[in-house]
Design a protein around this motif. Structure first.
Motif, short mmCIF file in Angstrom:
data_model
loop_
_atom_site.label_atom_id
_atom_site.label_comp_id
_atom_site.label_asym_id
_atom_site.label_seq_id
_atom_site.Cartn_x
_atom_site.Cartn_y
_atom_site.Cartn_z
N GLN A 93 0.74 -1.32 0.16
CA GLN A 93 0.09 0.13 0.07
C GLN A 93 0.75 1.39 0.06
OE1 GLN A 93 -3.49 -0.16 0.05
NE2 GLN A 93 -3.31 2.09 -0.52
N ALA A 94 0.62 2.24 -0.95
CA ALA A 94 1.17 3.27 -0.93
C ALA A 94 1.14 4.14 0.42
CB ALA A 94 0.93 4.18 -1.94
N ILE A 95 2.01 4.63 0.96
CA ILE A 95 1.94 5.64 2.14
C ILE A 95 1.17 7.12 1.77
CG2 ILE A 95 4.23 6.08 2.27
CD1 ILE A 95 3.92 5.89 5.40
N SER A 96 0.51 7.60 2.57
CA SER A 96 -0.04 8.93 2.46
C SER A 96 1.15 9.95 2.89
CB SER A 96 -1.32 9.16 2.88
OG SER A 96 -1.07 9.20 4.54
N GLU A 97 1.10 11.05 2.27
CA GLU A 97 2.16 12.19 2.74
C GLU A 97 2.17 12.61 4.13
OE1 GLU A 97 3.25 16.90 1.48
OE2 GLU A 97 1.79 15.74 0.32
N GLU A 122 5.44 9.35 10.43
CA GLU A 122 6.61 8.60 10.66
C GLU A 122 7.68 9.14 10.76
OE1 GLU A 122 6.81 5.39 7.95
OE2 GLU A 122 4.60 4.52 8.36
N LEU A 123 8.16 10.23 9.84
CA LEU A 123 9.47 10.90 9.95
C LEU A 123 9.50 11.78 11.45
CD1 LEU A 123 12.02 11.90 8.54
CD2 LEU A 123 10.56 13.86 7.47
#
Length: 230
Positions: A177-181, A187-188
């Motif tokens: 699954q692509a991670i949203s911005e 997460e960062l």
């Protein structure tokens, strides 16, 4: 399937870096031919013909070495990392009908489902195949694949007569699954917090904060002055 082109080669007696440079300046390529218990044969190959013949991986060449013909598999092709020209070739003698173990590239085609990321974990698969019938690539389709789809080495379709050497359970293609911005930023930020990283307030933000504080102080002084007048 593997290319099989006829190339005339010359035996060489000069060795070392200086000799190799002279060979390349003459638009030729130093190479070594070995296998089947024979002594290594050091040869010189024509540059342009060899370059064309080795565009495909696992190319099989028919080498005419001063009258003697050899079937040879290009085992190791060394290229200049910047110019990408061929600097040296290792060739292994093969026989018709003989099976060899080679690495064949994996080519992914198709478009996976929306909001997914396709990752190739194994760019090549190691297989055993007849020397003159080596596949050029293995095609893996991800058309419409949903997040969570995993394609293992054992699931890749192989031509008849080709046997998989790579572990059948090895992951070749992974669809996630692509991670949203927003999730990526969260997460960062979490990772930076765990690492104890603190960002200094930017000059613009600091100036804005100072301006707001000054405005607040002025307003407060104004209010006190009006109270005293009253």
């Amino acid at each position: 399937m593997s290319d099989q082109l006829k190339i005339s080669a010359e035996k060489r007696t000069e060795f070392g870096k200086g000799a190799a440079r002279r060979i390349r300046r003459a638009d030729k390529i130093p190479a070594v031919l070995y296998g089947h218990g024979t002594d290594p044969i050091h040869v010189t190959l024509p540059g342009h013909e060899t370059l064309l013949a080795l565009r495909a991986s696992n190319a099989v060449l028919t080498l005419n070495v001063e009258g003697d013909e050899h079937l040879a598999l290009a085992k190791d092709v060394q290229r200049d990392p910047i110019k990408r020209v061929i600097e040296h070739v290792d060739l292994v003698i093969v026989r018709r009908g003989e099976k060899v173990v080679v690495d064949v590239p994996v080519h992914v085609e198709g478009e996976a489902g929306p909001e997914t990321v396709v990752t190739v974990d194994h760019a090549t698969l190691s297989v055993e195949a007849e020397a003159l019938h080596i596949p050029e690539t293995f095609v893996v389709s991800v058309e419409g694949a949903e997040a969570g789809t995993q394609i293992l080495a054992g699931q890749v379709e192989l031509p008849s007569g080709v046997t998989l050497v790579t572990d059948a359970e090895a992951l070749v293609v992974n669809v996630t699954q692509a991670i949203s911005e927003e999730a990526l930023e969260a997460e960062l930020a979490e990772a930076e917090a765990e690492a104890g990283i603190e960002h200094e307030e930017s000059d613009a933000a600091a100036e804005g904060a100072e301006g707001e504080a000054a405005e607040g102080e002025a307003a407060e002084a104004d209010a006190e002055e009006k109270t005293e007048e009253a």
